[in-house]
Design an enzyme around this catalytic site. Structure first.
Site, mmCIF file in Angstrom:
data_model
loop_
_atom_site.group_PDB
_atom_site.id
_atom_site.type_symbol
_atom_site.label_atom_id
_atom_site.label_comp_id
_atom_site.label_asym_id
_atom_site.label_seq_id
_atom_site.Cartn_x
_atom_site.Cartn_y
_atom_site.Cartn_z
ATOM 1 N N LYS A 1 0.861 -1.193 0.000
ATOM 2 C CA LYS A 1 0.000 0.000 0.000
ATOM 3 C C LYS A 1 0.885 1.228 0.000
ATOM 4 O O LYS A 1 2.002 1.181 0.506
ATOM 5 C CB LYS A 1 -0.869 0.016 1.265
ATOM 6 C CG LYS A 1 -2.137 0.816 1.114
ATOM 7 C CD LYS A 1 -3.223 -0.032 0.505
ATOM 8 C CE LYS A 1 -4.505 0.744 0.289
ATOM 9 N NZ LYS A 1 -5.617 -0.178 -0.014
ATOM 10 N N ASP B 1 -7.067 4.220 -4.409
ATOM 11 C CA ASP B 1 -7.701 4.047 -3.101
ATOM 12 C C ASP B 1 -8.342 5.419 -2.801
ATOM 13 O O ASP B 1 -8.587 6.178 -3.752
ATOM 14 C CB ASP B 1 -6.655 3.638 -2.040
ATOM 15 C CG ASP B 1 -7.282 3.097 -0.761
ATOM 16 O OD1 ASP B 1 -7.701 1.929 -0.748
ATOM 17 O OD2 ASP B 1 -7.382 3.846 0.240
HETATM 18 N N1 GLU Z 1 -7.366 0.045 -2.810
HETATM 19 C C1 GLU Z 1 -8.110 -1.131 -3.134
HETATM 20 C C2 GLU Z 1 -8.105 -2.078 -1.949
HETATM 21 O O1 GLU Z 1 -8.118 -1.640 -0.827
HETATM 22 C C3 GLU Z 1 -7.682 -1.764 -4.438
HETATM 23 C C4 GLU Z 1 -6.229 -2.114 -4.538
HETATM 24 C C5 GLU Z 1 -5.803 -2.573 -5.930
HETATM 25 O O2 GLU Z 1 -6.629 -2.621 -6.839
HETATM 26 O O3 GLU Z 1 -4.617 -2.877 -6.051
HETATM 27 O O4 GLU Z 1 -8.155 -3.264 -2.083
#
Ligand code: GLU
Length: 450
Positions: free
Chosen positions: A129, A169
């Site tokens: 992340k 996100d």
């Molecule tokens: N931010 C989204 C999550 O919390 C998607 C992450 C992504 O697609 O890599 O899963």
């Protein structure tokens, strides 16, 4: 091997000591550890190899300065991060969050959660992340572009299609992904699937936008089906009004339910007439394209009321979907939902329920899906976007819809496998934690001590 046999309390004391002032990260680890300690009690290899201890220590945390110039010519300095938590089963994968509340603790919790979530999808993706304490609210288009470019000017050296694949996100949607992809491509000269959530013209996947919200509702429907129920005629309370919330609302409506609330950081709106497709479309345009406030809804739809500074959990409902952000549903809110007869909760956000709330839902034997299970549809379609990029082709919408449904149903099965407590009660938190852990843990055992 004595250090392999600490108890849960000792383990958590260590996590707290090593991560001072990182409350969100400690909370996320504790929620997982509560289930994993019981599961590994009779499995010596996991203890001896310190597997949980290793998953709860990110592979690396990269922190960097992001300078940019605002429209008035002021030089602004933000802090950016990429947390690469674990790549035992695939390249690091997870979104980028731009929000003033972003800090290392928040990104470490999100990267930790992502590791389990991504494992649950069944696709080969590790957990990561990233983000910055940048507030996109009130910024001009050019300011956002300059910030994204500056952010990528550092980030590019840490990512790659087979290394680490970021996505969106909170505060990062297709527009920001576009600016970041453009900068990545300019610096490296590579057109590869290094980011997901891309535009359809340049390597994006159909249904990626809808996937998180739709997937959460598919999961909710699967949970209700275990009790012989469906969403038809059910009243739903939803928090948030961004991409996840509006698409969850859309799918609830398609399946015959009635959505009565949405919210943002200013408060929630309650529309007893139901928020149908037309109203959802208005919210999408107003929030996403015009960057407006949810309180303006009541002027557009006079049957509704706005409740400033409050969350919607006191509105009686059959099902609830927290789709805003972490710790937006507290122990007291969970008690209110249970007292009001709520039957099922599916999290669209990451860790929206605090630990007290989780314990309340577990004690009430509610149909309760943690985000790592119910919101995995988004990253799952990101995984499918990666596959399409590698193949240099695009799959059809029907194919992708079916794959998303199959993946959500597979996650539901995995939760039942490890979370069935007998007597008709499925502990989805336990099921998700154990299923996600086992896959990553077994890969780590295969690799030895690295
Ligand atoms: N931010 C989204 C999550 O919390 C998607 C992450 C992504 O697609 O890599 O899963």
């Amino acid at each position: 091997m004595s250090n392999g046999h600490v108890d849960l309390h000792q383990f958590m004391e260590g996590v707290k000591r090593r991560n001072p002032h990182q409350d969100e990260f400690v909370q996320a680890v504790q929620e997982v550890a509560e289930d994993i300690f019981a599961f590994i009690a009779d499995k010596a290899a996991y203890h001896e190899q310190q597997i949980l201890r290793r998953i709860a220590e990110p592979d690396r945390v990269v922190s960097f300065r992001v300078c940019w110039e605002d429209d008035a010519g002021n030089i602004r300095v933000q802090r950016g991060w990429r947390v690469q938590n674990n790549n035992a089963i695939g390249p690091y994968k997870g979104g980028i969050r731009f929000h003033p509340a972003v800090n290392e603790s928040v990104l470490k919790f999100l990267a930790f959660e992502q590791t389990f979530k991504n494992a649950l999808t069944g696709l080969p993706m590790g957990g990561g992340k990233g983000g910055a304490n940048f507030n996109p609210k009130g910024k001009s288009e050019r300011e956002i572009m300059r910030f994204c470019q500056s952010f990528m000017t550092e980030l590019y050296r840490h990512i790659g299609a087979d290394v680490d694949v970021p996505a969106g996100d909170i505060g990062v949607g297709a527009r920001e992904i576009g600016y970041m992809f453009g900068q990545y491509k300019r610096i490296t000269g590579n057109f590869t699937g290094v980011l997901t959530g891309k535009g359809l013209e340049w390597g994006g996947s159909l249904i990626r936008t809808e996937a998180t919200g739709y997937g959460a509702v598919y999961f909710l429907a699967e949970m209700l089906a275990t009790k012989g129920e469906s969403l038809a005629g059910k009243t739903a309370v939803i928090s948030g009004s961004g991409n996840v919330a509006t698409h969850a609302a859309e799918k609830i409506v398609q399946l015959g339910g009635k959505v009565v609330t949405l919210s943002d950081s200013g408060g929630f709106i309650h529309d007893p007439d139901g928020i149908g497709q037309e109203k959802i479309d208005w919210v999408k345009t107003h929030k996403t394209h015009r960057r407006g406030r949810i309180e303006d809804y009541v002027a557009a739809f006079p049957g509704a009321t706005f409740h400033a500074g409050r969350t919607p959990w006191g509105v009686p409902c059959d099902v609830a979907l927290p789709c805003a952000t972490q710790n937006e549903l507290l122990g007291e809110d969970a008690k209110t939902l249970v007292a009001n007869g709520c039957r099922a909760v599916a999290e669209g956000a990451n860790m929206p329920t605090d630990l007290d709330g989780v314990h309340v839902f577990k004690a009430a034997r509610l149909l309760y899906a943690p985000g790592k299970a119910s919101n995995a549809g988004g990253v799952a379609v990101s995984g499918l976007e990666m596959s399409q990029n590698s193949e240099r082709r695009s799959w059809k919408e029907e194919e992708l819809q079916q794959m998303l449904k199959d993946i959500m149903s597979g996650i539901h099965q995995a939760c039942i496998r490890y979370g069935d407590q007998g007597g008709g009660y499925i502990d989805y938190v336990k099921g998700a934690n154990i299923a996600g852990f086992k896959k990553v843990a077994d890969a780590m055992l295969a690799f030895g001590v690295v």
